[in-house]
Design a protein around this motif. Structure first.
Motif, PDB file in Angstrom:
ATOM      1  N   THR A 112     -11.156  -8.062 -43.580  1.00 54.10           N
ATOM      2  CA  THR A 112     -10.664  -6.722 -43.274  1.00 54.10           C
ATOM      3  C   THR A 112     -10.704  -5.902 -44.554  1.00 54.10           C
ATOM      4  O   THR A 112     -10.006  -6.212 -45.519  1.00 54.10           O
ATOM      5  N   ASN A 117      -9.772  -2.899 -46.720  1.00 58.19           N
ATOM      6  CA  ASN A 117      -8.607  -2.025 -46.705  1.00 58.19           C
ATOM      7  C   ASN A 117      -8.728  -0.798 -47.599  1.00 58.19           C
ATOM      8  O   ASN A 117      -7.791  -0.018 -47.676  1.00 58.19           O
ATOM      9  N   GLN A 153     -10.547   1.869 -47.398  1.00 55.07           N
ATOM     10  CA  GLN A 153     -10.895   3.130 -46.752  1.00 55.07           C
ATOM     11  C   GLN A 153      -9.672   3.671 -46.019  1.00 55.07           C
ATOM     12  O   GLN A 153      -8.669   2.986 -45.852  1.00 55.07           O
ATOM     13  N   SER A 154      -9.757   4.920 -45.543  1.00 51.32           N
ATOM     14  CA  SER A 154      -8.643   5.475 -44.780  1.00 51.32           C
ATOM     15  C   SER A 154      -8.450   4.716 -43.473  1.00 51.32           C
ATOM     16  O   SER A 154      -7.341   4.556 -42.996  1.00 51.32           O
ATOM     17  N   ASP A 155      -9.544   4.238 -42.881  1.00 45.07           N
ATOM     18  CA  ASP A 155      -9.480   3.415 -41.680  1.00 45.07           C
ATOM     19  C   ASP A 155     -10.010   2.024 -42.006  1.00 45.07           C
ATOM     20  O   ASP A 155     -11.225   1.853 -42.202  1.00 45.07           O
ATOM     21  N   TYR A 173     -11.543  -1.644 -41.658  1.00 49.56           N
ATOM     22  CA  TYR A 173     -12.520  -2.163 -40.696  1.00 49.56           C
ATOM     23  C   TYR A 173     -12.802  -3.619 -41.016  1.00 49.56           C
ATOM     24  O   TYR A 173     -12.508  -4.099 -42.106  1.00 49.56           O
TER      25      TYR A 173
END
Length: 70
Positions: free
Chosen positions: A33, A35, A37-39, A41
């Motif tokens: 995962t 982490n 970025q703003s979202d 993924y």
């Protein structure tokens, strides 16, 4: 064969049962995962018959969490 990865990077390794390398685990899901970025993924891989996995396209200088699930 040897896999080579350019930027972004690759993460590879093996999944074993217990603390020895006597029993590789096939078909295990490895999830990174990302982490940074703003979202957040996910990038995923599945271990092969020898327990080996490779997750490709992990961005440089971004924090990530690694999870192993069956």
């Amino acid at each position: 064969g040897v896999q080579t990865c350019a930027l972004p990077i690759c993460l590879s390794g093996f999944v074993y049962l217990g603390e020895t390398n006597n029993k590789p685990l096939a078909g295990v899901n490895i999830i990174a995962t990302i982490n940074g970025q703003s979202d957040p993924y996910n990038l995923t891989a599945k271990s092969d018959a020898n327990g080996k996995y490779t997750i490709k396209n992990i961005p440089v200088n971004q924090p990530f969490k690694l999870q192993v699930t069956t």
